[in-house]
Design an enzyme around this catalytic site. Structure first.
Site, PDB file in Angstrom:
ATOM      1  N   ASP A   2     -37.554 -20.534   3.369  1.00  0.00           N
ATOM      2  CA  ASP A   2     -36.100 -20.614   3.158  1.00  0.00           C
ATOM      3  C   ASP A   2     -35.414 -19.437   3.841  1.00  0.00           C
ATOM      4  O   ASP A   2     -34.669 -18.684   3.227  1.00  0.00           O
ATOM      5  CB  ASP A   2     -35.784 -20.648   1.654  1.00  0.00           C
ATOM      6  N   GLY A  29     -34.664 -21.520  -9.383  1.00  0.00           N
ATOM      7  CA  GLY A  29     -34.040 -21.516 -10.713  1.00  0.00           C
ATOM      8  C   GLY A  29     -32.844 -20.589 -10.678  1.00  0.00           C
ATOM      9  O   GLY A  29     -32.274 -20.356  -9.620  1.00  0.00           O
TER      10      GLY A  29
END
Length: 586
Positions: free
Chosen positions: A147, A26
């Protein structure tokens, strides 16, 4: 770009000051904590919510709470940002973490094949060891980061250590990913670092190792992952060319980290660390072994004679099959270098066990013609520095303990180098500090509660702010800070309202009493000060003739205003009564 968030204050304390962009998770922002006088920076993440349907929100709420629990555990590692808070506001979920002052690894990686900036082998090894140690911890907590990329590795300005940030797409090792990762969901900056299995929902622990291998190759070649060619037959990356400054051994390790098929890759961060360690030992012995091979004097059976140190390492992977075309290093116990390596190993053990003098004496036994000699000299120097640092930090911690500065004990302890002897010594000091922090927390909380009971929220807040950040009651303290702050504000607004009522009725004496109860730092404080000036003017004794006139006019005005305001005042009064019962502060 969500600019409307800038300046917004969340939970009455985190003021958004800058947008850091968006990721899988987000939006991310930098905020300042306005509850503290020096307004420390922190990072605030707003979770992406696709639908505001209540069942969807419940699912997200559950996932958010379980993941933030994980982040709390992870944040205890010095190379992962501290977890500060998580909350829900207006059906949005927020996460607050420590802000790491430093620069992203992107700033250190070479651009194109710019020779001056390509990393040297020893820099690569240091980087790998640092990053793999963080990964080993993360994986031991049952978490896969998913990630790893240069933007998510920050080099902290204070100590030059790497910090792994942005656990936005973390997965629990035992769950794997529920749904497949669409290539459109992945931020462009992550492409190339994400291994193939992650796109088909089969994320593994060694998916993180693949990403780390890709970053290392970028450091050595100046090429980003997407610029590398792929061998059409094997799907493996072709990254090494004649002018890549890397030894066969390290090249083999890196190729093993980025294998296309995750089953052929290293299985854990610990495994890569052990192989790197073995490489350091073996390459320091290579010249001797090669000389022996030239003379072709290999004993028939070397299995018994391999260095106990190396077999003791139980490397989970036969390095021989891994090192393509390198032949095998056989470590012969009758080669002089081997006994010298063992001397250095014994010296290291003495050092770790706390006998610096003995360790140095042993290391000095290694003669200057030995190829282990430069290593031994460098090691002695490093030991002396580390030892000095450890002794200094330990005495700072002890001093802080004597002076009851508990937080300082913990920060000094954090700076003690990894020497078993000093680590075990500092552990006792830290335990004492922690016990004292908890005792102090209990005492300050009790004082804060007593003040709040007596509705003196300003003093209650003062006590709460004295509670050390390291206290285990952190979350409770944050909650109470917010609660008492709100109650203090409502109470101040109530006093202001009462003062206005008294003034309308001409009781300026009482009005002034109410205004004087309004504490500094509340939103209505300035307004109250202005009214205080106005009312104290009216309380000053007037000349006699004026006074009569004044009181007549005043009486008239009072009668009028009372009639006009009666209804309003009543309604208003009812409202503030109910509101205050709700928050127990009258």
């Amino acid at each position: 770009m969500n600019h409307h968030m800038i300046g917004k204050v969340l939970q009455a304390r985190y003021q958004i000051v800058q947008n850091l962009g968006s990721g899988v998770f987000g939006q991310t922002y930098i905020a300042v904590d306005i509850n503290y006088p020096h307004q420390p920076k922190c990072v605030v993440k707003q979770l992406k919510v696709n639908s505001f349907h209540s069942s969807h929100l419940d699912t997200i709420r559950l996932r958010f709470l379980t993941e933030t629990e994980t982040l709390k555990h992870l944040g205890q590692h010095p190379q992962i940002p501290n977890f500060i808070a998580c909350f829900e506001e207006n059906e949005r979920f927020y996460l607050v973490q420590e802000y790491i002052a430093g620069h992203a690894l992107t700033a250190e990686l070479p651009i194109a094949k710019n020779w001056g900036s390509l990393w040297r082998e020893n820099e690569v090894i240091t980087f790998l060891e640092d990053a793999l140690n963080i990964l080993e911890f993360v994986h031991s907590q049952g978490v896969i980061h998913c990630d790893i990329k240069p933007e998510n590795l920050i080099r902290r300005s204070v100590n030059g250590k790497l910090v792994l940030i942005d656990f936005g797409s973390i997965q629990s090792v035992n769950f794997g990913i529920d749904e497949q990762l669409s290539i459109y969901q992945v931020p462009a900056t992550s492409l190339g670092y994400i291994p193939p299995e992650q796109f088909i929902g089969q994320t593994q622990i060694n998916s993180d190792i693949y990403a780390l291998g890709m970053i290392t190759i970028q450091a050595l070649t100046g090429l980003e992952p997407l610029q590398l060619k792929v061998d059409p037959n094997t799907n493996e990356m072709i990254w090494r060319s004649a002018d890549t400054p890397v030894s066969d051994y390290l090249a083999a390790i890196l190729s093993q980290m980025i294998r296309y098929n995750f089953q052929e890759r290293f299985q854990s961060a610990g495994e890569v660390l052990r192989v790197l360690q073995q490489m350091k030992w073996e390459t320091s012995l290579a010249p001797v072994v090669n000389a022996q091979r030239m003379e072709n004097t290999q004993p028939e059976d070397t299995s018994e004679q391999i260095s106990p140190l190396l077999t003791g390492m139980k490397v989970g992977l036969a390095i021989n099959t891994l090192v393509m075309g390198l032949g095998t290093y056989s470590l012969l116990s009758n080669s002089p270098a081997n006994t010298e390596t063992e001397i250095l190993y014994k010296a290291t053990k003495e050092y770790q066990d706390g006998d610096l003098q003995q360790a140095i004496a042993l290391a000095k036994l290694i003669p200057s013609h030995s190829n282990v000699y430069p290593d031994a000299q460098a090691t002695i120097e490093e030991w002396q520095q580390q030892w000095q640092t450890a002794a200094k930090q330990y005495s700072l911690a002890e001093q802080a303990l004597l002076e009851s500065r508990w937080s300082d004990v913990l920060s000094a302890a954090n700076e003690v180098p990894d020497i078993l002897y000093w680590q075990s010594k500092i552990k006792n000091v830290v335990e004492q500090a922690n016990v004292n922090i908890e005792v102090e927390t209990k005492d300050l909380l009790a004082k804060a509660y007593a003040k709040a009971e007596a509705r003196d929220f300003s003093s209650a807040l003062e006590y709460l702010r004295q509670i050390p950040q390291e206290s285990s009651a952190g979350a409770l303290v944050q909650k109470k800070l917010t609660e008492y702050n709100q109650k203090r504000q409502i109470r101040a607004a109530y006093f202001l309202h009462q003062a206005s009522k008294q003034a309308l009725a001409g009781n300026f004496d009482n009005a002034v009493k109410y205004l004087r109860k309004i504490p500094q730092g509340t939103p209505v404080y300035d307004q109250a000060q202005a009214k205080l000036n106005e009312y104290t003017q009216k309380l000053r004794p007037q000349p006699q003739s004026q006074k009569v006139a004044y009181s007549v006019v005043n009486a008239n005005q009072r009668a009028k205003s009372l009639m006009a305001h009666n209804s309003v005042v009543k309604v208003d009064n009812v409202q503030s009564e109910t509101q205050l019962q709700e928050v127990n502060i009258r």
